[in-house]
Design a protein around this motif. Structure first.
Motif, PDB file in Angstrom:
ATOM      1  N   LEU A 189       0.852  -1.191   0.000  1.00  0.00           N
ATOM      2  CA  LEU A 189       0.000   0.000   0.000  1.00  0.00           C
ATOM      3  C   LEU A 189       0.887   1.241   0.000  1.00  0.00           C
ATOM      4  O   LEU A 189       1.137   1.839   1.047  1.00  0.00           O
ATOM      5  CB  LEU A 189      -0.873  -0.029   1.257  1.00  0.00           C
ATOM      6  CG  LEU A 189      -2.320   0.412   1.112  1.00  0.00           C
ATOM      7  CD1 LEU A 189      -3.043  -0.372   0.044  1.00  0.00           C
ATOM      8  CD2 LEU A 189      -3.056   0.302   2.429  1.00  0.00           C
ATOM      9  N   THR A 190       1.379   1.585  -1.160  1.00  0.00           N
ATOM     10  CA  THR A 190       2.216   2.785  -1.249  1.00  0.00           C
ATOM     11  C   THR A 190       2.169   3.299  -2.689  1.00  0.00           C
ATOM     12  O   THR A 190       1.327   2.859  -3.484  1.00  0.00           O
ATOM     13  CB  THR A 190       3.657   2.489  -0.768  1.00  0.00           C
ATOM     14  OG1 THR A 190       4.379   3.730  -0.720  1.00  0.00           O
ATOM     15  CG2 THR A 190       4.401   1.529  -1.687  1.00  0.00           C
ATOM     16  N   TYR A 191       3.063   4.236  -2.993  1.00  0.00           N
ATOM     17  CA  TYR A 191       3.124   4.878  -4.306  1.00  0.00           C
ATOM     18  C   TYR A 191       3.002   3.848  -5.431  1.00  0.00           C
ATOM     19  O   TYR A 191       3.693   2.836  -5.433  1.00  0.00           O
ATOM     20  CB  TYR A 191       4.456   5.638  -4.398  1.00  0.00           C
ATOM     21  CG  TYR A 191       4.769   6.225  -5.757  1.00  0.00           C
ATOM     22  CD1 TYR A 191       3.871   7.069  -6.399  1.00  0.00           C
ATOM     23  CD2 TYR A 191       5.982   5.945  -6.386  1.00  0.00           C
ATOM     24  CE1 TYR A 191       4.181   7.599  -7.632  1.00  0.00           C
ATOM     25  CE2 TYR A 191       6.296   6.478  -7.622  1.00  0.00           C
ATOM     26  CZ  TYR A 191       5.389   7.305  -8.239  1.00  0.00           C
ATOM     27  OH  TYR A 191       5.693   7.830  -9.472  1.00  0.00           O
ATOM     28  N   ARG A 192       2.151   4.153  -6.373  1.00  0.00           N
ATOM     29  CA  ARG A 192       1.796   3.137  -7.378  1.00  0.00           C
ATOM     30  C   ARG A 192       2.955   2.718  -8.269  1.00  0.00           C
ATOM     31  O   ARG A 192       2.872   1.697  -8.938  1.00  0.00           O
ATOM     32  CB  ARG A 192       0.635   3.645  -8.231  1.00  0.00           C
ATOM     33  CG  ARG A 192       1.009   4.832  -9.101  1.00  0.00           C
ATOM     34  CD  ARG A 192      -0.231   5.453  -9.699  1.00  0.00           C
ATOM     35  NE  ARG A 192       0.043   6.817 -10.068  1.00  0.00           N
ATOM     36  CZ  ARG A 192      -0.060   7.285 -11.296  1.00  0.00           C
ATOM     37  NH1 ARG A 192      -0.438   6.496 -12.273  1.00  0.00           N
ATOM     38  NH2 ARG A 192       0.198   8.545 -11.551  1.00  0.00           N
TER      39      ARG A 192
ATOM     40  N   SER B  46      -7.223  -0.921   0.631  1.00  0.00           N
ATOM     41  CA  SER B  46      -7.190  -0.362  -0.730  1.00  0.00           C
ATOM     42  C   SER B  46      -8.596  -0.204  -1.310  1.00  0.00           C
ATOM     43  O   SER B  46      -8.778   0.480  -2.316  1.00  0.00           O
ATOM     44  CB  SER B  46      -6.337  -1.243  -1.649  1.00  0.00           C
ATOM     45  OG  SER B  46      -7.029  -2.441  -1.959  1.00  0.00           O
TER      46      SER B  46
ATOM     47  N   TYR C 189      -7.420   5.517  -2.506  1.00  0.00           N
ATOM     48  CA  TYR C 189      -6.166   5.502  -1.746  1.00  0.00           C
ATOM     49  C   TYR C 189      -5.402   4.231  -2.081  1.00  0.00           C
ATOM     50  O   TYR C 189      -5.842   3.133  -1.746  1.00  0.00           O
ATOM     51  CB  TYR C 189      -6.489   5.585  -0.265  1.00  0.00           C
ATOM     52  CG  TYR C 189      -5.289   5.580   0.652  1.00  0.00           C
ATOM     53  CD1 TYR C 189      -4.417   6.662   0.661  1.00  0.00           C
ATOM     54  CD2 TYR C 189      -5.065   4.523   1.524  1.00  0.00           C
ATOM     55  CE1 TYR C 189      -3.325   6.671   1.518  1.00  0.00           C
ATOM     56  CE2 TYR C 189      -3.976   4.533   2.389  1.00  0.00           C
ATOM     57  CZ  TYR C 189      -3.110   5.608   2.376  1.00  0.00           C
ATOM     58  OH  TYR C 189      -2.037   5.618   3.229  1.00  0.00           O
ATOM     59  N   TYR C 190      -4.240   4.393  -2.740  1.00  0.00           N
ATOM     60  CA  TYR C 190      -3.367   3.271  -3.091  1.00  0.00           C
ATOM     61  C   TYR C 190      -4.162   2.056  -3.555  1.00  0.00           C
ATOM     62  O   TYR C 190      -4.084   0.969  -2.967  1.00  0.00           O
ATOM     63  CB  TYR C 190      -2.455   2.915  -1.909  1.00  0.00           C
ATOM     64  CG  TYR C 190      -1.499   4.023  -1.553  1.00  0.00           C
ATOM     65  CD1 TYR C 190      -0.857   4.754  -2.552  1.00  0.00           C
ATOM     66  CD2 TYR C 190      -1.216   4.336  -0.230  1.00  0.00           C
ATOM     67  CE1 TYR C 190       0.037   5.762  -2.229  1.00  0.00           C
ATOM     68  CE2 TYR C 190      -0.325   5.352   0.094  1.00  0.00           C
ATOM     69  CZ  TYR C 190       0.299   6.055  -0.910  1.00  0.00           C
ATOM     70  OH  TYR C 190       1.184   7.064  -0.598  1.00  0.00           O
TER      71      TYR C 190
END
Lengths: 424, 396
Positions: A103-106, A359, A333-334
């Protein structure tokens, strides 16, 4: 801006007038003062020194190092390449995996792959929305080259806990601190954790430098190595001593970042007033809860994150479809979580139930200087309307498309639900 | 004028230039233009992610070069990297060793191993013959390099690449605005990559663009560059960040507006050097080859030590003493540099022509920072150093 919606057909997604033109995005979009940008520009302009570690770049590096309380700062053309080069430098030799939260920057998986490594996605903690010491430790194995921790968009991850895992396992820790540039974690300034921390000065971030990124560290040797790598591995004339590419920050971007830093305290104040507005207006709105900042820490109040409860008659993605059509470019969100991305490069992960659930639940709301307090009231009005008429909206959306609605960062969808130029 | 060896700065004389004269174009828009561009961007609040200036730049580049697609990028190195990803190159790529290190680094970043070929000693460009001689198992593409405001033997290389069924690319970092009989450089091979670094005639401070007539390839490049500016989503191996910002776009647009002025200024300087240097024994000015019009971005000379009386390196240090920031591009040769010397040990001693050039070639200043009169003073220093070569040699 149009008035409140009275009927379902007033919604832009069903052909009604669009509420926000130009659209409002989730980027902070701090507008630097042009006079200050021009004043800093004079420094490189008069010396005809436009890039290649110019005078303004060096001023920026000194300023950022001091701001974070770190000994060294190295700027880059983007955070993407800064992190990619730091992974190459810090990874334990002979090992392939980089542990990072799903769960972070795509583009985190791409960053890791661009460094020739394999992402190993770990789960997150349901309370912090970030990876914890436990979820991280569970992913460290004989092939782990690096732990790439990432702060979530609200508050910080347990950076101290990750440092402990790093010490226990002997695997170095690099932090993606892009979303926490202003914060403290347990009173300690972000920028002082792990071997190094990475930040972005992309226009949508707290410090706007058009495009760019930087890494802070107390490790002088690491800083020197990164400076070489961003500039073709050339230490001086007619020598090439290390792997390198071109990831240099140009002087205009550096000048703009300095101007943005000058105005940062005022931006944080404005961010706080916007956050307070969202906080007050969303208070008591069942099924839509604002994720609150931990105000015992230093925080920039930049991002506005809302959880969509299961009790609502509409899904998170349906709400997003309606908001985006109105020009309120809220984002999931993510989502999807990184382990669910289809990629050409190899990824590794076990079951990640918490990341998957989160997510689906959260959305980032429009924020930053483009949002007036009236705009915020209008967005929350829209949320009220969507919530009250959720059942009808849902059936009408389903009837129209007959398809499940996805509102991830799919460029086709962006063009369908908003303007193609939605995110500056 | 240096009347005696003792007049040279290296012998205690006064330096010819009191402030350093750099190599590199270093043109920049007038302050008024810069100021209004910055204000315009801040007014629009559109800073990056394929903004209006970058979109305008791409259309204007397409029209200028005469190519279907111009894909702007953060810098030329990332342009070559994107091209390697867009073509899904694997294995090895054939490139000349006589090039800037970035050519090889960009392909290495994409996981493609460079194989080095020789260049023609007169033009400094690779040829079908040098390519054929270096071809080896696993080579999946070839990237020629256009140097010094000149151009390689494009038709010859295209024929050779076709016969070998290899995609042909051009690193045209030096060649923006250069015209061949067939048209502007940028239209040849599968794709060409330009650099808009500040040292180039077309500047974006940092920047570059990839030109191609292949719409499918261009779309893959756009999908690889960023999520923004995509016309049609396509699966690609990686999506990275290789975007050009609006600030870079603004400087590039101003450069394009100013290109003809820059080119003619360069040409005056180049002409001044030529008339004075061509009569100095042992000095050869490398003329931009295979072009009907150069951008005159570089003044490249070769020093034949026997005739000139001093080595290239000795002349380099004499001129440095005079405030002339001459450069020894390309030294060391890429095949002798990190990490390629250890990756390909079999090539370290295999490129004698390149090695000789690395010891003979030097760049003199040209661009925004000097006038034709300055060029005459620099050429005068080269000429005087020859006249006093014997005395200067003994002072080394």
């Amino acid at each position: 801006m149009t008035g409140r919606k009275a009927m379902i057909s007033d919604l832009a997604v069903f052909g009604g007038p669009v509420t926000f033109d130009p659209p409002r995005s989730i980027g902070s979009l701090a507008n630097p003062d042009p006079e200050k940008v021009l004043r800093y520009s004079r420094i490189f302009y008069d010396r005809r020194w436009y890039t290649n570690n110019g005078p303004v770049n060096r001023m920026l590096e000194a300023r950022l190092a001091e701001w974070h309380g770190a000994a060294q700062c190295v700027t880059f053309a983007s955070a993407f390449w800064g992190i990619s080069l730091a992974i190459r430098r810090l990874a334990l030799p002979g090992r392939r995996e980089v542990v990072t939260p799903s769960l972070t920057y795509r583009r985190m998986g791409e960053i890791i792959a661009s460094a020739g490594m394999i992402p190993r996605y770990c789960d997150v903690d349901p309370d912090t929305l970030a990876q914890s010491a436990e979820t991280t430790r569970a992913c460290v194995n004989d092939d782990t080259a690096l732990i790439l921790g990432a702060h979530p968009t609200i508050d910080c991850c347990d950076a101290e806990g990750l440092e402990r895992v790093s010490v226990e396992t002997g695997v170095p820790l690099l932090l993606d601190s892009v979303e926490s540039a202003f914060e403290t974690s347990k009173g300690r300034r972000v920028g002082t954790f792990g071997r190094a921390e990475a930040f972005s000065i992309h226009a949508t971030k707290l410090v706007n430098g058009f495009e760019g990124g930087y890494i802070v560290t107390d490790d002088e040797e690491l800083a020197e190595a990164l400076k070489l790598m961003r500039g073709f591995g050339i230490p001086g004339e007619d020598q090439i001593v290390s792997f390198g590419i071109n990831a240099k920050l140009n002087e205009i971007h550096a000048a703009t970042a300095l101007a943005s830093l000058d105005d940062l305290p005022a931006l944080v104040e404005r961010n706080e007033s916007r956050y307070r507005a969202y906080e007050a207006l969303l208070d008591g709105l069942e099924g839509l809860s604002l994720r609150r900042f931990n105000e015992s820490e230093q925080t920039s109040f930049k991002n506005i994150l809302v959880r969509v409860g299961e009790e609502l008659p509409v899904t998170r993605d349906e709400i997003l479809a309606v908001l985006q059509a109105e020009g309120a470019l809220a984002r999931p969100y993510y989502s999807p979580a990184l382990h669910a991305h289809k990629t050409w490069f190899e990824t590794r992960f076990d079951a990640l139930p918490v990341a998957e659930r989160i997510s689906r639940e959260y959305m980032l709301m429009p924020c930053g200087d483009q949002m007036s307090l009236d705009d915020i009231a209008t967005v929350v009005d829209l949320l009220h309307f969507i919530r009250e008429r959720g059942g009808e909206i849902r059936s009408r959306l389903l009837e129209r498309s007959g398809l499940e609605i996805h509102t991830g960062y799919d460029p086709v969808r962006v063009q369908r639900f908003g303007s193609p130029e939605d995110v500056p | 004028v240096k009347r005696a060896a003792g007049d040279f700065a290296c012998a205690g004389g006064a330096p010819e230039f009191t402030s350093d004269v750099p190599v590199g174009q270093l043109y920049f828009p007038a302050w008024e233009r810069y100021e209004s561009d910055i204000r315009g961007i801040i007014d629009r609040r559109y800073y990056t992610n394929h903004g209006p200036l970058v979109r305008e730049l791409e259309s204007r580049l397409e029209a200028f070069v005469g190519v279907r697609n111009a894909v702007t990028v953060t810098n030329g190195t990332l342009g070559l990297y994107l091209l390697a990803l867009g073509l899904e190159l694997e294995g090895k790529i054939l490139i000349p060793s006589f090039t800037f290190i970035a050519t090889a680094q960009a392909f290495l970043l994409a996981g493609v191993e460079p194989v080095f070929c020789e260049v023609d000693p007169a033009t400094h460009h690779m040829t079908p013959e040098t390519a054929e001689a270096a071809l080896e198992e696993g080579v999946s593409a070839v990237c020629a390099v256009n140097l010094w405001g000149g151009s390689a033997d494009v038709p010859g290389l295209e024929r050779w690449a076709r016969s070998r069924q290899l995609p042909l690319l051009f690193d045209s970092a030096h060649a923006f605005g250069v015209e061949r009989v067939e048209g502007r450089v940028g239209r040849f091979g599968r794709a060409e990559v330009f650099s808009f670094h500040a040292t180039k005639v077309m500047s974006a401070t940092e920047g570059g663009c990839i030109c191609t007539d292949d719409d499918d390839l261009a779309e893959r490049l756009r999908n690889t560059r960023s999520n923004y500016g995509i016309r049609r989503p396509m699966p690609v191996p990686l999506t990275v960040n290789a975007r050009m910002s609006e600030a870079q776009g603004a400087i590039a647009l101003a450069s394009l507006d100013d290109l003809e002025t820059r080119r003619s200024n360069n040409r005056l300087i180049h002409d001044a050097y030529r008339s004075l240097l061509n009569v100095v024994p042992g000095v050869r000015l490398v003329e931009p080859g295979n072009v009907v019009r150069s951008n005159h971005q570089s003044v490249t000379i070769e020093i034949a030590e026997g005739e000139y009386g001093l080595s290239r390196d000795r002349l380099w240090s004499i001129l440095r003493g005079e405030g002339v920031q001459v450069r020894r591009y390309f030294k060391p040769g890429v095949h002798r540099s990190f990490p390629f010397a250890t990756m390909r040990p079999q090539q370290v001693e295999a490129l004698p022509v390149t090695d000789a050039l690395c010891e003979r070639v030097m760049q003199l200043p040209i661009g925004a920072t000097l006038t034709a009169a300055d060029a005459e003073r620099i050429a005068g220093l080269v000429s005087d150093a020859h006249l006093h070569a014997e005395a200067l040699r003994s002072r080394a």
